[in-house]
Design a protein around this motif. Structure first.
Motif, PDB file in Angstrom:
ATOM      1  N   ASN A 282       4.366   9.863  -9.703  1.00 37.19           N
ATOM      2  CA  ASN A 282       3.871   9.884 -11.076  1.00 37.19           C
ATOM      3  C   ASN A 282       2.798  10.930 -11.344  1.00 37.19           C
ATOM      4  O   ASN A 282       2.488  11.192 -12.505  1.00 37.19           O
ATOM      5  CB  ASN A 282       3.322   8.505 -11.464  1.00 37.19           C
ATOM      6  N   ASN A 283       2.212  11.528 -10.298  1.00 36.16           N
ATOM      7  CA  ASN A 283       1.096  12.452 -10.552  1.00 36.16           C
ATOM      8  C   ASN A 283       1.549  13.827 -11.028  1.00 36.16           C
ATOM      9  O   ASN A 283       0.736  14.621 -11.466  1.00 36.16           O
ATOM     10  CB  ASN A 283       0.174  12.569  -9.335  1.00 36.16           C
TER      11      ASN A 283
ATOM     12  N   LYS B  73       0.837  -1.203   0.000  1.00 35.94           N
ATOM     13  CA  LYS B  73       0.000   0.000   0.000  1.00 35.94           C
ATOM     14  C   LYS B  73       0.875   1.257   0.000  1.00 35.94           C
ATOM     15  O   LYS B  73       0.619   2.200  -0.749  1.00 35.94           O
ATOM     16  CB  LYS B  73      -0.915  -0.031   1.224  1.00 35.94           C
TER      17      LYS B  73
ATOM     18  N   LYS C  50       2.579   1.705  -3.368  1.00 35.96           N
ATOM     19  CA  LYS C  50       1.620   2.193  -4.361  1.00 35.96           C
ATOM     20  C   LYS C  50       1.402   3.697  -4.188  1.00 35.96           C
ATOM     21  O   LYS C  50       1.397   4.448  -5.163  1.00 35.96           O
ATOM     22  CB  LYS C  50       0.298   1.449  -4.218  1.00 35.96           C
ATOM     23  N   LEU C  51       1.241   4.152  -2.939  1.00 37.90           N
ATOM     24  CA  LEU C  51       1.073   5.582  -2.675  1.00 37.90           C
ATOM     25  C   LEU C  51       2.301   6.371  -3.113  1.00 37.90           C
ATOM     26  O   LEU C  51       2.181   7.453  -3.694  1.00 37.90           O
ATOM     27  CB  LEU C  51       0.793   5.823  -1.196  1.00 37.90           C
ATOM     28  N   LYS C  52       3.462   5.835  -2.851  1.00 38.41           N
ATOM     29  CA  LYS C  52       4.716   6.492  -3.251  1.00 38.41           C
ATOM     30  C   LYS C  52       4.772   6.645  -4.773  1.00 38.41           C
ATOM     31  O   LYS C  52       5.080   7.728  -5.280  1.00 38.41           O
ATOM     32  CB  LYS C  52       5.905   5.665  -2.752  1.00 38.41           C
ATOM     33  N   THR C  53       4.424   5.590  -5.478  1.00 41.58           N
ATOM     34  CA  THR C  53       4.420   5.623  -6.939  1.00 41.58           C
ATOM     35  C   THR C  53       3.423   6.654  -7.458  1.00 41.58           C
ATOM     36  O   THR C  53       3.722   7.404  -8.395  1.00 41.58           O
ATOM     37  CB  THR C  53       4.095   4.226  -7.503  1.00 41.58           C
ATOM     38  N   GLU C  54       2.240   6.701  -6.845  1.00 44.23           N
ATOM     39  CA  GLU C  54       1.229   7.677  -7.262  1.00 44.23           C
ATOM     40  C   GLU C  54       1.734   9.109  -7.099  1.00 44.23           C
ATOM     41  O   GLU C  54       1.543   9.944  -7.981  1.00 44.23           O
ATOM     42  CB  GLU C  54      -0.058   7.484  -6.457  1.00 44.23           C
ATOM     43  N   ILE C  55       2.378   9.381  -5.977  1.00 46.67           N
ATOM     44  CA  ILE C  55       2.908  10.728  -5.732  1.00 46.67           C
ATOM     45  C   ILE C  55       3.977  11.076  -6.761  1.00 46.67           C
ATOM     46  O   ILE C  55       3.977  12.165  -7.329  1.00 46.67           O
ATOM     47  CB  ILE C  55       3.465  10.858  -4.302  1.00 46.67           C
TER      48      ILE C  55
ATOM     49  N   GLU D 119       2.657  17.102  -0.673  1.00 47.28           N
ATOM     50  CA  GLU D 119       3.039  15.843  -1.316  1.00 47.28           C
ATOM     51  C   GLU D 119       4.455  15.416  -0.887  1.00 47.28           C
ATOM     52  O   GLU D 119       4.698  14.236  -0.679  1.00 47.28           O
ATOM     53  CB  GLU D 119       2.952  15.960  -2.839  1.00 47.28           C
TER      54      GLU D 119
END
Length: 123
Positions: free
Chosen positions: A22-23, A12, A15-20, A62
């Motif tokens: 990549n956003n 989890k 996944k959050l790290k990747t979202e940050i 972020e």
């Protein structure tokens, strides 16, 4: 905490790290640059400054979340994840589900928030 739970939270957090990452909020530059050609009057300048401040605030939030995620991943590796940094009691599952980077139980998190708010009022 069981190994299966730790793996769940690790996935989890990753996944959050990747979202940050990549956003694009951290790398966004369009609101940070002001061209003198685009600013014919004071209202446009004010709008540009407000947009910059919003971008700075979003980026700061972020970055803080990213740091907290990194610390949580480190705590998983150290075997201290899921325990309060202040009292070493387990952090509630509901809290970890909503905020998997949490490093304080709800009692100590609320105490820290009150302290921070008190310092903001004084300063």
């Amino acid at each position: 905490m069981e190994k299966k739970e730790l793996e769940y939270y690790k996935e989890k957090l990753l996944k959050l790290k990747t979202e940050i990452l990549n956003n694009g909020v951290i790398r966004r530059k369009e609101d940070l640059e002001i061209s003198s050609d685009d600013l014919p009057d004071e209202a446009d300048i004010a709008t540009a400054v407000i947009n910059q401040q919003v971008t700075f605030n979003m980026r700061a939030r972020e970055m803080e979340k990213l740091r907290n995620i990194e610390f949580a991943l480190q705590r998983i590796e150290e075997g201290t994840y899921g325990h309060c940094d202040e009292c070493d009691d387990p952090i509630g599952k509901k809290r970890l589900e909503n905020q998997p980077w949490a490093d304080l139980c709800i009692t100590h998190a609320e105490e820290r928030e009150r302290e921070e708010n008190r310092f903001k009022k004084v300063g």
